[in-house]
Design a protein around this motif. Structure first.
Motif, PDB file in Angstrom:
ATOM      1  N   LEU A 155       0.832  -1.202   0.000  1.00 39.11           N
ATOM      2  CA  LEU A 155       0.000   0.000   0.000  1.00 39.11           C
ATOM      3  C   LEU A 155       0.869   1.255   0.000  1.00 39.11           C
ATOM      4  CD1 LEU A 155      -2.770   1.364   0.188  1.00 39.11           C
ATOM      5  CD2 LEU A 155      -2.634   1.128   2.688  1.00 39.11           C
ATOM      6  N   LYS A 156       1.947   1.219   0.768  1.00 37.18           N
ATOM      7  CA  LYS A 156       2.839   2.376   0.819  1.00 37.18           C
ATOM      8  C   LYS A 156       3.556   2.565  -0.509  1.00 37.18           C
ATOM      9  CE  LYS A 156       5.969   4.648   4.051  1.00 37.18           C
ATOM     10  NZ  LYS A 156       6.691   4.513   5.354  1.00 37.18           N
ATOM     11  N   ILE A 157       3.927   1.471  -1.152  1.00 35.87           N
ATOM     12  CA  ILE A 157       4.543   1.543  -2.484  1.00 35.87           C
ATOM     13  C   ILE A 157       3.596   2.240  -3.457  1.00 35.87           C
ATOM     14  CG2 ILE A 157       5.005   0.098  -4.513  1.00 35.87           C
ATOM     15  CD1 ILE A 157       7.449   0.222  -2.884  1.00 35.87           C
ATOM     16  N   LYS A 158       2.324   1.862  -3.422  1.00 30.72           N
ATOM     17  CA  LYS A 158       1.318   2.464  -4.300  1.00 30.72           C
ATOM     18  C   LYS A 158       1.178   3.958  -4.017  1.00 30.72           C
ATOM     19  CE  LYS A 158      -3.614   2.141  -5.480  1.00 30.72           C
ATOM     20  NZ  LYS A 158      -4.880   1.397  -5.214  1.00 30.72           N
ATOM     21  N   GLU A 159       1.096   4.307  -2.733  1.00 30.34           N
ATOM     22  CA  GLU A 159       0.938   5.718  -2.357  1.00 30.34           C
ATOM     23  C   GLU A 159       2.138   6.540  -2.817  1.00 30.34           C
ATOM     24  OE1 GLU A 159       0.432   5.440   1.833  1.00 30.34           O
ATOM     25  OE2 GLU A 159      -1.730   4.987   1.716  1.00 30.34           O
ATOM     26  N   TYR A 160       3.341   6.009  -2.635  1.00 30.82           N
ATOM     27  CA  TYR A 160       4.547   6.730  -3.052  1.00 30.82           C
ATOM     28  C   TYR A 160       4.572   6.929  -4.563  1.00 30.82           C
ATOM     29  CZ  TYR A 160       7.309   7.094   1.245  1.00 30.82           C
ATOM     30  OH  TYR A 160       7.791   7.456   2.478  1.00 30.82           O
ATOM     31  N   ALA A 161       4.210   5.889  -5.302  1.00 31.59           N
ATOM     32  CA  ALA A 161       4.240   5.980  -6.759  1.00 31.59           C
ATOM     33  C   ALA A 161       3.258   7.026  -7.257  1.00 31.59           C
ATOM     34  CB  ALA A 161       3.933   4.620  -7.375  1.00 31.59           C
ATOM     35  N   VAL A 162       2.026   6.977  -6.765  1.00 32.54           N
ATOM     36  CA  VAL A 162       0.998   7.928  -7.202  1.00 32.54           C
ATOM     37  C   VAL A 162       1.374   9.349  -6.792  1.00 32.54           C
ATOM     38  CG1 VAL A 162      -1.406   8.627  -6.906  1.00 32.54           C
ATOM     39  CG2 VAL A 162      -0.838   6.205  -7.187  1.00 32.54           C
ATOM     40  N   GLU A 163       1.828   9.496  -5.549  1.00 31.94           N
ATOM     41  CA  GLU A 163       2.153  10.823  -5.035  1.00 31.94           C
ATOM     42  C   GLU A 163       3.307  11.472  -5.799  1.00 31.94           C
ATOM     43  OE1 GLU A 163       3.847  12.895  -0.924  1.00 31.94           O
ATOM     44  OE2 GLU A 163       3.103  10.839  -0.901  1.00 31.94           O
ATOM     45  N   ASN A 164       4.352  10.705  -6.067  1.00 28.50           N
ATOM     46  CA  ASN A 164       5.554  11.296  -6.651  1.00 28.50           C
ATOM     47  C   ASN A 164       5.520  11.355  -8.170  1.00 28.50           C
ATOM     48  OD1 ASN A 164       7.251  11.736  -4.212  1.00 28.50           O
ATOM     49  ND2 ASN A 164       6.981   9.530  -3.993  1.00 28.50           N
ATOM     50  N   LEU A 165       4.765  10.498  -8.799  1.00 30.07           N
ATOM     51  CA  LEU A 165       4.699  10.528 -10.259  1.00 30.07           C
ATOM     52  C   LEU A 165       3.603  11.457 -10.757  1.00 30.07           C
ATOM     53  CD1 LEU A 165       5.835   9.436 -12.904  1.00 30.07           C
ATOM     54  CD2 LEU A 165       4.226   7.530 -12.735  1.00 30.07           C
ATOM     55  N   ILE A 166       2.470  11.472 -10.081  1.00 26.30           N
ATOM     56  CA  ILE A 166       1.324  12.244 -10.571  1.00 26.30           C
ATOM     57  C   ILE A 166       1.105  13.523  -9.778  1.00 26.30           C
ATOM     58  CG2 ILE A 166      -1.181  12.212 -10.911  1.00 26.30           C
ATOM     59  CD1 ILE A 166      -0.982   9.250 -11.505  1.00 26.30           C
ATOM     60  N   PHE A 167       1.161  13.444  -8.448  1.00 26.56           N
ATOM     61  CA  PHE A 167       0.729  14.576  -7.631  1.00 26.56           C
ATOM     62  C   PHE A 167       1.862  15.459  -7.109  1.00 26.56           C
ATOM     63  CE2 PHE A 167      -2.899  11.649  -7.289  1.00 26.56           C
ATOM     64  CZ  PHE A 167      -3.902  12.506  -7.722  1.00 26.56           C
ATOM     65  N   ASP A 168       3.102  15.137  -7.410  1.00 24.02           N
ATOM     66  CA  ASP A 168       4.185  16.014  -6.993  1.00 24.02           C
ATOM     67  C   ASP A 168       4.088  17.353  -7.745  1.00 24.02           C
ATOM     68  OD1 ASP A 168       6.680  16.509  -5.567  1.00 24.02           O
ATOM     69  OD2 ASP A 168       7.598  16.502  -7.557  1.00 24.02           O
ATOM     70  N   ASP A 169       3.995  18.463  -6.996  1.00 19.12           N
ATOM     71  CA  ASP A 169       3.840  19.805  -7.578  1.00 19.12           C
ATOM     72  C   ASP A 169       2.628  19.849  -8.513  1.00 19.12           C
ATOM     73  OD1 ASP A 169       4.508  22.440  -7.783  1.00 19.12           O
ATOM     74  OD2 ASP A 169       6.115  22.156  -9.248  1.00 19.12           O
ATOM     75  N   PHE A 170       1.551  19.209  -8.067  1.00  7.11           N
ATOM     76  CA  PHE A 170       0.374  19.018  -8.921  1.00  7.11           C
ATOM     77  C   PHE A 170      -0.262  20.338  -9.364  1.00  7.11           C
ATOM     78  CE2 PHE A 170      -4.138  17.929  -9.642  1.00  7.11           C
ATOM     79  CZ  PHE A 170      -3.985  16.897 -10.553  1.00  7.11           C
TER      80      PHE A 170
END
Length: 318
Positions: free
Chosen positions: A287-302
């Motif tokens: 779950l943490k892997i998923k959250e990190y991937a979504v957060e850093n690939l899509i929502f970083d500086d969104f």
């Protein structure tokens, strides 16, 4: 009367003490020797085999007989002494591999040697299962056979400080973890041929770090490198996209047009989750892997970047 009672009790105590220290019967002495011969046979080579000349069922009975004769401590001490010597030699081989081999080759060599340890330890655990469950499992200071082996291996591979600020032995397991995360980046880039090696590497790293209660070291390194990877991916895509009205050549490998960027990001996240779904990682880690991937690939500086790759999703293609 009390004096006579005390004398009788002292004699009983001496009798019990002498019975504990008496030598093994000829039969049990033969059993003990045969058991150790088979342990030496199992640990006598550096191959992923555990060949014995006496059946595992019979060896299990040997251990049970010896344990029932209060030989648990001696059996455990002998077993751990032999196992430690074997694992220390494996650690020396891995150190040599660190200096002699390239990065990918080091990980491959680690998997080969970890497989050898796993096969040997599994066989020894099977033979000594009675000892493991009736004595070691509940012992206040001793570890079970598998945990003892993992602790010995991790400690044997730890870096050693000479006192001058230089390590004459690198923490080779940390180097393996670093190379594992580096190769994992290649898988994230779509190089699926690395998946079998990565799965086997993580299987052994996970087992070693979790059984020795060092799982945070492994998990945090994976999370950190994942965060760096996806932030860099997003920066690359966004920077290239903003460089011209069209799509820059630096992301042609991933996207043919701007409206494919979000779909590409989704596929990268899906590939990440598919990989971890095949591993021994627990649900909390995944779950943490998923959250990190979504957060850093899509929502970083969104707030600033979203318009560049979300807007095409709402533009009609007609």
């Amino acid at each position: 009367l009390h004096t006579a009672y005390r004398r009788q009790r002292q004699m009983c105590i001496r009798d019990r003490g002498s019975s504990k220290s008496k030598p093994l019967s000829p039969y049990l002495n033969t059993v003990y020797d045969q058991l150790n011969e088979q342990i030496d046979r199992i640990l006598g080579d550096f191959t992923p085999t555990a060949k014995v000349t006496i059946s595992y069922q019979k060896l299990y009975k040997f251990v049970e007989f010896l344990c029932r004769d209060k030989m648990q401590s001696k059996i455990a001490a002998t077993l751990f002494e032999k196992l430690d010597a074997f694992i220390n030699k494996i650690a020396d081989i891995i150190y040599q591999a660190y200096w002699d081999l390239g990065h990918d080759e080091l990980v491959g060599r680690f998997v080969e040697l970890a497989t050898i340890i796993d096969v040997k330890v599994t066989a020894l655990e099977k033979i000594h299962l009675y000892l493991d469950r009736t004595y070691l499992l509940n012992h206040p200071t001793k570890k079970t056979i598998v945990r003892h082996a993992m602790f010995t291996f991790v400690e044997s591979c730890a870096g050693v400080d000479t006192g001058n600020g230089d390590e004459y032995k690198k923490d080779v397991l940390y180097q393996v973890v670093m190379e594992f995360t580096s190769i994992l980046g290649k898988l994230r880039d779509g190089n699926l041929q690395f998946e079998p090696l990565l799965l086997r590497t993580y299987h052994y790293l996970h087992k070693m770090f979790y059984l020795t209660q060092r799982n945070d070291c492994l998990d945090n390194e994976i999370f950190s490198r994942q965060e760096d990877f996806y932030k860099e991916e997003q920066d690359t895509i966004i920077t290239c996209l903003g460089a011209s009205s069209g799509l820059s050549g630096c992301i042609v490998a991933r996207c043919d047009s701007a409206d494919e960027i979000f779909d590409t990001m989704y596929k990268m996240i899906l590939r990440e989750l598919q990989f971890w779904g095949k591993t021994d990682a627990d649900d909390k880690f995944k779950l943490k892997i998923k959250e990190y991937a979504v957060e850093n690939l899509i929502f970083d500086d969104f707030d600033k970047q979203a318009v560049l790759f979300v807007k095409p999703l709402f533009v009609s293609k007609n």
